[in-house]
Design an enzyme around this catalytic site. Structure first.
Site, PDB file in Angstrom:
ATOM      1  N   CYS A   1     -13.042   4.404   2.999  1.00  0.00           N
ATOM      2  CA  CYS A   1     -11.690   4.735   2.566  1.00  0.00           C
ATOM      3  C   CYS A   1     -10.720   3.831   3.309  1.00  0.00           C
ATOM      4  O   CYS A   1     -10.926   3.529   4.486  1.00  0.00           O
ATOM      5  CB  CYS A   1     -11.407   6.200   2.883  1.00  0.00           C
ATOM      6  SG  CYS A   1      -9.832   6.804   2.267  1.00  0.00           S
ATOM      7  N   ILE A   2      -9.674   3.393   2.639  1.00  0.00           N
ATOM      8  CA  ILE A   2      -8.677   2.519   3.257  1.00  0.00           C
ATOM      9  C   ILE A   2      -7.287   2.928   2.809  1.00  0.00           C
ATOM     10  O   ILE A   2      -7.079   3.284   1.646  1.00  0.00           O
ATOM     11  CB  ILE A   2      -8.946   1.037   2.917  1.00  0.00           C
ATOM     12  CG1 ILE A   2      -7.940   0.115   3.624  1.00  0.00           C
ATOM     13  CG2 ILE A   2      -8.940   0.800   1.418  1.00  0.00           C
ATOM     14  CD1 ILE A   2      -8.263  -1.363   3.494  1.00  0.00           C
TER      15      ILE A   2
ATOM     16  N   GLN B   1       3.601  -0.846   3.992  1.00  0.00           N
ATOM     17  CA  GLN B   1       2.975  -1.654   2.950  1.00  0.00           C
ATOM     18  C   GLN B   1       3.751  -2.947   2.728  1.00  0.00           C
ATOM     19  O   GLN B   1       4.901  -3.071   3.117  1.00  0.00           O
ATOM     20  CB  GLN B   1       2.863  -0.836   1.657  1.00  0.00           C
ATOM     21  CG  GLN B   1       1.847   0.295   1.771  1.00  0.00           C
ATOM     22  CD  GLN B   1       1.753   1.156   0.530  1.00  0.00           C
ATOM     23  OE1 GLN B   1       2.438   0.926  -0.458  1.00  0.00           O
ATOM     24  NE2 GLN B   1       0.892   2.171   0.572  1.00  0.00           N
TER      25      GLN B   1
ATOM     26  N   GLU C   1     -17.040   1.035  -0.471  1.00  0.00           N
ATOM     27  CA  GLU C   1     -17.566   2.133  -1.276  1.00  0.00           C
ATOM     28  C   GLU C   1     -16.800   2.230  -2.582  1.00  0.00           C
ATOM     29  O   GLU C   1     -15.584   2.064  -2.622  1.00  0.00           O
ATOM     30  CB  GLU C   1     -17.450   3.436  -0.486  1.00  0.00           C
ATOM     31  CG  GLU C   1     -17.990   4.661  -1.196  1.00  0.00           C
ATOM     32  CD  GLU C   1     -17.843   5.919  -0.351  1.00  0.00           C
ATOM     33  OE1 GLU C   1     -17.498   6.966  -0.935  1.00  0.00           O
ATOM     34  OE2 GLU C   1     -18.053   5.839   0.868  1.00  0.00           O
TER      35      GLU C   1
ATOM     36  N   LYS D   1       3.192  -5.735   4.160  1.00  0.00           N
ATOM     37  CA  LYS D   1       3.345  -6.475   5.413  1.00  0.00           C
ATOM     38  C   LYS D   1       2.043  -7.157   5.835  1.00  0.00           C
ATOM     39  O   LYS D   1       1.943  -7.675   6.935  1.00  0.00           O
ATOM     40  CB  LYS D   1       3.825  -5.531   6.527  1.00  0.00           C
ATOM     41  CG  LYS D   1       5.206  -4.937   6.276  1.00  0.00           C
ATOM     42  CD  LYS D   1       5.662  -4.086   7.443  1.00  0.00           C
ATOM     43  CE  LYS D   1       7.058  -3.522   7.215  1.00  0.00           C
ATOM     44  NZ  LYS D   1       7.520  -2.699   8.360  1.00  0.00           N
ATOM     45  N   GLY D   2       1.049  -7.109   4.960  1.00  0.00           N
ATOM     46  CA  GLY D   2      -0.221  -7.759   5.255  1.00  0.00           C
ATOM     47  C   GLY D   2      -1.228  -6.884   5.975  1.00  0.00           C
ATOM     48  O   GLY D   2      -2.336  -7.343   6.288  1.00  0.00           O
ATOM     49  N   TYR D   3      -0.890  -5.619   6.214  1.00  0.00           N
ATOM     50  CA  TYR D   3      -1.799  -4.754   6.961  1.00  0.00           C
ATOM     51  C   TYR D   3      -3.045  -4.382   6.163  1.00  0.00           C
ATOM     52  O   TYR D   3      -4.134  -4.225   6.722  1.00  0.00           O
ATOM     53  CB  TYR D   3      -1.078  -3.484   7.417  1.00  0.00           C
ATOM     54  CG  TYR D   3      -0.077  -3.721   8.527  1.00  0.00           C
ATOM     55  CD1 TYR D   3      -0.415  -4.478   9.644  1.00  0.00           C
ATOM     56  CD2 TYR D   3       1.207  -3.190   8.455  1.00  0.00           C
ATOM     57  CE1 TYR D   3       0.498  -4.699  10.660  1.00  0.00           C
ATOM     58  CE2 TYR D   3       2.132  -3.399   9.473  1.00  0.00           C
ATOM     59  CZ  TYR D   3       1.778  -4.164  10.567  1.00  0.00           C
ATOM     60  OH  TYR D   3       2.685  -4.376  11.573  1.00  0.00           O
ATOM     61  N   GLY D   4      -2.894  -4.216   4.853  1.00  0.00           N
ATOM     62  CA  GLY D   4      -4.060  -3.876   4.030  1.00  0.00           C
ATOM     63  C   GLY D   4      -5.120  -4.966   4.087  1.00  0.00           C
ATOM     64  O   GLY D   4      -6.314  -4.692   4.254  1.00  0.00           O
TER      65      GLY D   4
END
Length: 460
Positions: free
Chosen positions: A327-328, A335, A361, A337-340
């Site tokens: 899960c992410i 959001q 997954e 900002k490149g964190y994902g």
């Protein structure tokens, strides 16, 4: 001779020297009107007497009259389609998902929970009757025709958003399971949360304990993730809570960014609270109450007040399918900002440390799929450009820890893969690679591997 004087209401009136209006004389308590003035007087209708009042009827609009006027009755039924004014001050087609009576309201005073058919479910919300355009009500619309009409009215940007959300993560659910999921989660139970310095509007339903069913807003401790019903409870809790970071081991620190590994077995309450929180922003995920089997990797921004969670990913301690991420989530205030992309890259760096290839997954959320496609595209294109295409799919997988199936699907999506003589051939024209790299946009924050201090999980 008459004189001008002000009456009790500060208006100007004509009166004679005795204070009487011209043409009027007062005697013995009675009023006499001069003959020459009678023709100029307009007499008001007398007030109704008890005998005449009974014949006066004030007609109120009945529900049948209103139904004849509108073509339907109020309150509106669940399933009704109508136009609704959204936050952009424009009307958009919606479907009524649920309704509830307003407290202390009249008989037909309801508010309606609506789904904007052009947008993702995360924008579903409660609206008042005044926001609905009642002359656009459609009570019986063919689903396919309605969907076709809506798609014709969408802008290209909106259509692209819908195309992305159609792969939202329910692909593995059969029709009956999908209906059951949507029925159970159709109405958001928590509208807002407070986490640290942010008040955040939620996106989806999350199965909080029943004692929180009457709460539209919850207050979270940003360090231990305990949640409360009232601000005062949070303030009392913060005076006692001695945590200033997630309850785990710090495995990465670069500048103001930190990553903490939290074992679900050692920190069960924290893991469960994190799942409750994440479910408010993830539609498709199953909420696991048995968090013992998972490791949670919490990304934080650090300052002198502590380490503040911006997002996280989880992974199973032992995955038979080689999943390196379960899960992410990047929280809404953080959001874009490149964190994902950072979280995705971090999961693959852990896979490299383990000496394995990995894959997320399934099913992926809509935003998750977009993020992963972007990450795979940039990583693979950069390597192809460096090696001028003289590299195999297997070598690409080993270098990046990306599973071969994901490598192949990404290259096929970019039209860089051809099947010749029973095997895949990569087409790596430098100009084509540059064009795709430019279209992929900038990468996220880079993981400085030298700052990662971590050993793979071993059962103790």
């Amino acid at each position: 001779m008459g004189s001008l004087q002000e009456d009790d209401n500060s208006a100007i009136s004509m009166a004679d020297d005795n204070g009487n209006a011209p043409g009027v004389s007062v005697s013995n308590g009675g009023i006499t009107v001069k003959e020459e003035w009678k023709s100029d007087i307009t007499y008001a209708s007398p007030l109704p007497t008890p005998s005449t009042a009974s014949s006066i009827v004030v007609k109120q609009e009945s529900s049948m009259d209103r139904k004849r006027k509108l073509g339907f009755d109020l309150p509106l039924d669940v399933g009704t389609r109508v136009l609704c004014k959204w936050r952009d001050d424009k009307f958009h087609p919606v479907k009524i998902i649920e309704r509830r009576k307003l407290p202390n309201g009249a008989l037909n005073d309801y508010e309606y929970y609506v789904h904007y058919t052009e947008f993702n479910r995360r924008l579903d919300e409660w609206v008042k009757l005044e926001q609905l355009k009642l002359d656009s009500v459609e009570t019986d619309v063919d689903e396919k025709i309605e969907e076709k009409v809506s798609s014709l009215k969408m802008t290209r940007h909106q259509k692209r958003k819908i195309d992305e959300t159609h792969v939202e993560g329910h692909d593995e659910l059969d029709a009956a399971s999908l209906r059951e999921h949507e029925e159970f989660t159709k109405v958001k139970n928590i509208v807002k949360i407070e986490l640290g310095k942010y008040e955040i509007e939620t996106w989806y339903f999350s199965p909080f304990p029943v004692e929180y069913n009457d709460c539209e807003k919850l207050y979270f401790c940003e360090f231990c993730l305990n949640f409360m019903k009232r601000k005062e409870q949070l303030q009392r809790h913060m005076r006692k809570c001695d945590l200033k970071h997630p309850p785990g081991d710090e495995i990465y620190r670069s500048g103001s960014l930190s990553m903490f590994e939290v074992d679900g077995k050692k920190n069960k309450i924290y893991g469960q609270n994190l799942c409750y929180l994440a479910k408010l922003f993830l539609d498709h995920k199953t909420l696991y109450y048995d968090v013992d089997l998972f490791l949670f990797y919490i990304l934080c921004e650090c300052d002198d007040r502590g380490c503040h969670m911006v997002g996280y990913f989880s992974k199973e301690k032992h995955s038979e399918e080689s999943y390196n991420l379960a899960c992410i989530l990047t929280l809404p205030p953080y959001q874009r900002k490149g964190y994902g992309k950072f979280l995705i890259a971090f999961s693959y760096e852990l896979s490299k440390k383990e000496g394995k290839v990995g894959t997320p997954e399934r099913p992926l959320s809509d935003l998750g799929l977009v993020s992963y496609r972007g990450y795979w595209t940039r990583i693979l294109l950069e390597i192809l450009k460096k090696h001028k295409g003289n590299i195999s799919i297997k070598e690409l997988s080993e270098m990046t820890a990306i599973r071969t199936d994901d490598v192949i699907s990404t290259l096929q999506n970019l039209d860089l893969l051809q099947y010749r003589k029973g095997q895949h051939a990569i087409c790596a024209d430098p100009k084509v690679l540059d064009r795709h790299l430019k279209a992929a946009g900038r990468g996220g924050l880079e993981v400085d591997v030298s700052k990662l201090i971590w050993t793979p999980y071993r059962e103790q």
